[in-house]
Design a protein around this motif. Structure first.
Motif, PDB file in Angstrom:
ATOM      1  N   GLY A 170      78.692  55.956  31.131  1.00  0.00           N
ATOM      2  CA  GLY A 170      79.674  56.596  30.252  1.00  0.00           C
ATOM      3  C   GLY A 170      80.015  57.995  30.729  1.00  0.00           C
ATOM      4  N   GLY A 171      79.001  58.730  31.233  1.00  0.00           N
ATOM      5  CA  GLY A 171      79.237  60.068  31.758  1.00  0.00           C
ATOM      6  C   GLY A 171      80.132  60.049  32.987  1.00  0.00           C
TER       7      GLY A 171
ATOM      8  N   LEU B  15      83.654  59.526  31.733  1.00  0.00           N
ATOM      9  CA  LEU B  15      84.148  60.758  31.119  1.00  0.00           C
ATOM     10  C   LEU B  15      84.513  61.796  32.176  1.00  0.00           C
ATOM     11  CD1 LEU B  15      81.815  61.310  28.023  1.00  0.00           C
ATOM     12  CD2 LEU B  15      84.290  60.912  28.011  1.00  0.00           C
TER      13      LEU B  15
ATOM     14  N   ILE C 125      79.664  66.309  32.484  1.00  0.00           N
ATOM     15  CA  ILE C 125      80.707  66.834  31.604  1.00  0.00           C
ATOM     16  C   ILE C 125      80.917  68.320  31.859  1.00  0.00           C
ATOM     17  CG2 ILE C 125      81.369  67.249  29.201  1.00  0.00           C
ATOM     18  CD1 ILE C 125      79.813  64.731  28.451  1.00  0.00           C
TER      19      ILE C 125
ATOM     20  N   ILE D 264      88.203  63.494  32.353  1.00  0.00           N
ATOM     21  CA  ILE D 264      88.380  64.941  32.187  1.00  0.00           C
ATOM     22  C   ILE D 264      89.019  65.578  33.411  1.00  0.00           C
ATOM     23  CG2 ILE D 264      87.163  67.142  31.854  1.00  0.00           C
ATOM     24  CD1 ILE D 264      85.070  65.588  30.244  1.00  0.00           C
TER      25      ILE D 264
END
Length: 231
Positions: free
Chosen positions: A96-97, A100, A147, A104
């Motif tokens: 998931g990271g 993301l 992130i 981003i």
């Protein structure tokens, strides 16, 4: 947009490859102490809100976020504990990271740069081993670092004129990372370098906002220490 779609596709492909690599013979090395003790079962018996408010449920673990998430999974789906699904939880969080990160940074990194970063990340032996066995644990910490880097890249290369707002978010993320694992305090050096390398001058209000954001992120850790001190 086309750039977002391509970044998302690359992220999904990288996440799928990383998941496939990490999940091979996932239970071959046997049980770890926390898996053998069955401590995660207590998170299944209590509701999610109570788990989130009980910061030091295990006594020696300050931030059992993975255990809380897995306990919620067992409770909501009436599932039983299995070593395979337990270890897969950390791997999926990193996947998931990765996704993301791609979302981003879309439009901020060229597709080649993004491909190169993802290729180096998902083929790094230390990343694969540490995430696969969740040593540290490192899975959630890696997610937060991805992130953090993604927000910095986007603020520098795409919309540097709003970097002070991103700096506040970076300090909030840093505070929560320290809550998850206290050794993350070493991130203060690269974080300061990220902030001072921005293209904007900061007002005193911006610095105060960064300190406040960090304080909010680290608040659960402070509450744990206060609670322990008062016992």
């Amino acid at each position: 947009s086309k750039s977002l779609m391509m970044s998302l596709i690359m992220g999904l492909c990288a996440a799928a490859i990383f998941l496939a690599i990490c999940s091979i013979n996932l239970t071959a090395q046997g049980l770890y102490q926390d898996e053998a003790s069955g401590s995660v079962f207590q998170y299944k018996e209590r509701n999610l809100i109570k788990n989130l408010l009980s910061f030091d449920i295990l006594g020696n673990v300050v931030s059992p976020i993975k255990s809380i998430a897995y306990g919620a999974y067992m409770r909501f789906f009436n599932a039983d504990f299995s070593v395979y699904s337990w270890r897969l939880t950390g791997i999926i969080s990193v996947c998931g990271g990765i996704i993301l990160f791609c979302i981003i940074t879309y439009g901020s990194l060229s597709l080649f740069s993004l491909f190169l970063f993802l290729a180096l990340l998902i083929t790094d032996g230390s990343v694969i081993l540490s995430v696969r066995h969740d040593w540290g644990p490192v899975a959630l910490e890696l997610v937060f670092r991805l992130i953090l880097i993604a927000v910095w890249i986007r603020s520098q290369l795409k919309n540097a004129h709003v970097f002070p707002k991103n700096a506040v978010f970076l300090f909030l993320l840093f505070g929560f990372s320290v809550y998850l694992k206290q050794s993350s305090v070493i991130l203060i050096v690269p974080l300061i370098l990220m902030v001072i390398s921005g293209h904007n001058k900061y007002s005193k209000r911006s610095y105060y906002a960064c300190v406040l954001a960090f304080s909010i992120g680290i608040l659960p850790l402070l509450l744990v220490n206060i609670k322990t001190f008062l016992k």
